[in-house]
Motif scaffolding. Structure first.
Motif, PDB file in Angstrom:
ATOM      1  N   UNK A  25     -42.566 -31.974  18.168  1.00 44.43           N
ATOM      2  CA  UNK A  25     -41.628 -31.017  17.573  1.00 44.43           C
ATOM      3  C   UNK A  25     -41.465 -31.278  16.078  1.00 44.43           C
ATOM      4  N   UNK A  26     -41.252 -32.533  15.710  1.00 44.86           N
ATOM      5  CA  UNK A  26     -41.070 -32.886  14.299  1.00 44.86           C
ATOM      6  C   UNK A  26     -42.340 -32.598  13.501  1.00 44.86           C
ATOM      7  N   UNK A  27     -43.498 -32.923  14.051  1.00 48.93           N
ATOM      8  CA  UNK A  27     -44.744 -32.679  13.333  1.00 48.93           C
ATOM      9  C   UNK A  27     -45.004 -31.187  13.147  1.00 48.93           C
ATOM     10  N   UNK A  28     -44.597 -30.371  14.106  1.00 44.50           N
ATOM     11  CA  UNK A  28     -44.712 -28.910  13.932  1.00 44.50           C
ATOM     12  C   UNK A  28     -43.821 -28.447  12.787  1.00 44.50           C
ATOM     13  N   UNK A  29     -42.616 -28.994  12.726  1.00 44.15           N
ATOM     14  CA  UNK A  29     -41.709 -28.636  11.627  1.00 44.15           C
ATOM     15  C   UNK A  29     -42.296 -29.074  10.293  1.00 44.15           C
ATOM     16  N   UNK A  30     -42.903 -30.268  10.260  1.00 43.02           N
ATOM     17  CA  UNK A  30     -43.538 -30.745   9.032  1.00 43.02           C
ATOM     18  C   UNK A  30     -44.670 -29.817   8.593  1.00 43.02           C
ATOM     19  N   UNK A  31     -45.473 -29.382   9.550  1.00 50.95           N
ATOM     20  CA  UNK A  31     -46.580 -28.482   9.229  1.00 50.95           C
ATOM     21  C   UNK A  31     -46.065 -27.162   8.662  1.00 50.95           C
ATOM     22  N   UNK A  32     -44.966 -26.660   9.207  1.00 53.06           N
ATOM     23  CA  UNK A  32     -44.401 -25.405   8.707  1.00 53.06           C
ATOM     24  C   UNK A  32     -43.884 -25.576   7.283  1.00 53.06           C
ATOM     25  N   UNK A  33     -43.195 -26.692   7.001  1.00 51.76           N
ATOM     26  CA  UNK A  33     -42.690 -26.920   5.646  1.00 51.76           C
ATOM     27  C   UNK A  33     -43.829 -27.178   4.667  1.00 51.76           C
ATOM     28  N   UNK A  34     -44.896 -27.811   5.129  1.00 50.59           N
ATOM     29  CA  UNK A  34     -46.065 -28.002   4.271  1.00 50.59           C
ATOM     30  C   UNK A  34     -46.691 -26.649   3.931  1.00 50.59           C
ATOM     31  N   UNK A  35     -46.764 -25.757   4.912  1.00 56.75           N
ATOM     32  CA  UNK A  35     -47.315 -24.423   4.668  1.00 56.75           C
ATOM     33  C   UNK A  35     -46.452 -23.653   3.688  1.00 56.75           C
ATOM     34  N   UNK A  36     -45.133 -23.675   3.886  1.00 54.51           N
ATOM     35  CA  UNK A  36     -44.222 -22.922   3.026  1.00 54.51           C
ATOM     36  C   UNK A  36     -44.216 -23.448   1.591  1.00 54.51           C
ATOM     37  N   UNK A  37     -44.460 -24.745   1.431  1.00 53.55           N
ATOM     38  CA  UNK A  37     -44.420 -25.344   0.089  1.00 53.55           C
ATOM     39  C   UNK A  37     -45.803 -25.468  -0.543  1.00 53.55           C
TER      40      UNK A  37
END
Length: 245
Positions: free
Chosen positions: A66-78
């Motif tokens: 779950x945390x790694x999915x959130x990290x991937x989303x924030x990496x994409x957005x930034x």
């Protein structure tokens, strides 16, 4: 997680006190559990073992994915300014503390707490209200640069070198950001996003951070430059109160 957590829990008119006390105990236990699973300073944590290739993601507790999915989303957005990987190592530190704090507050809200303020090393998740959160002046210890007000709930995260030195690097150069800010504060509904976005905004520097934050939904920012000047996104003012109020 190498920092101090403080709870301010206020009861509502229909609060069942023993239930909230049990919720507080569960929230504290949950924070300790997050440290055991995610700490990069613990060689036996699941994240450390996963990074070394000793453990598969499918063998970790579900929260890791779950945390790694959130990290991937924030990496994409930034566009990569936030990342959970440094020099080949897995390190979700820039997001996981905010995620853990937000989750702990949800536990207390579900237990019936009227309002909650959970401060994790200066990053704050609010539930209910009203609350007033002072933003420290990075160039004047003990002073405030602004105050954030919340009536129903909000998250406030600040990144910068004032407390710990420059610990956030430009992921492209592996050096301190070229346009280093004294601090950047991000306000979002949830601390998972606010924590990661404050990290990304500081890493990208003043010029890029302002426009990026303006374009993100439900996200506002307030920055202090190295010369003491400040700027804020167009919607930040609606969250602020007068310092003298």
């Amino acid at each position: 997680m190498g920092t101090v957590f403080s709870f301010d829990v206020r009861m509502g008119p229909d609060t069942i006190v023993p239930r909230v006390q049990a919720g507080l105990g569960a929230a504290v236990a949950g924070l300790h559990r997050v440290d055991e699973v995610f700490s990069t300073y613990r060689p036996d944590s699941q994240v450390s073992r996963l990074s070394r290739g000793e453990l598969a993601l499918g063998d970790c507790v579900t929260e890791v994915a779950e945390v790694l999915r959130q990290c991937e989303e924030e990496e994409r957005l930034s566009d990569g300014w936030f990342t959970a990987r440094y020099d080949g190592s897995l390190d979700p530190t820039g997001l996981v503390k905010g995620w853990a704090v937000e989750r702990a507050v949800r536990m207390l809200a579900s237990a019936g707490a009227g309002s909650v303020c959970l401060n994790g090393g200066g990053d704050i998740q609010l539930h209910g209200g009203p609350w007033r959160v002072g933003i420290s002046d990075p160039l004047n210890p003990g002073g405030l640069v602004t105050v954030v007000e919340s009536v129903e709930g909000l998250a406030v995260a600040t990144s910068g070198p004032a407390e710990r030195g420059c610990h956030i690097l430009d992921p492209r150069t592996r050096r301190a950001p070229a346009e280093g800010l004294a601090s950047i504060t991000v306000v979002c509904p949830g601390l998972t996003q606010a924590d990661a976005r404050a990290t990304a905004a500081y890493a990208m520097g003043a010029r890029a951070a302002r426009g990026w934050l303006e374009d993100l939904p439900d996200t506002e920012g307030f920055a202090v430059a190295a010369d003491g000047s400040t700027w804020q996104t167009s919607g930040f003012a609606r969250h602020t109160a007068k310092l003298t109020a």
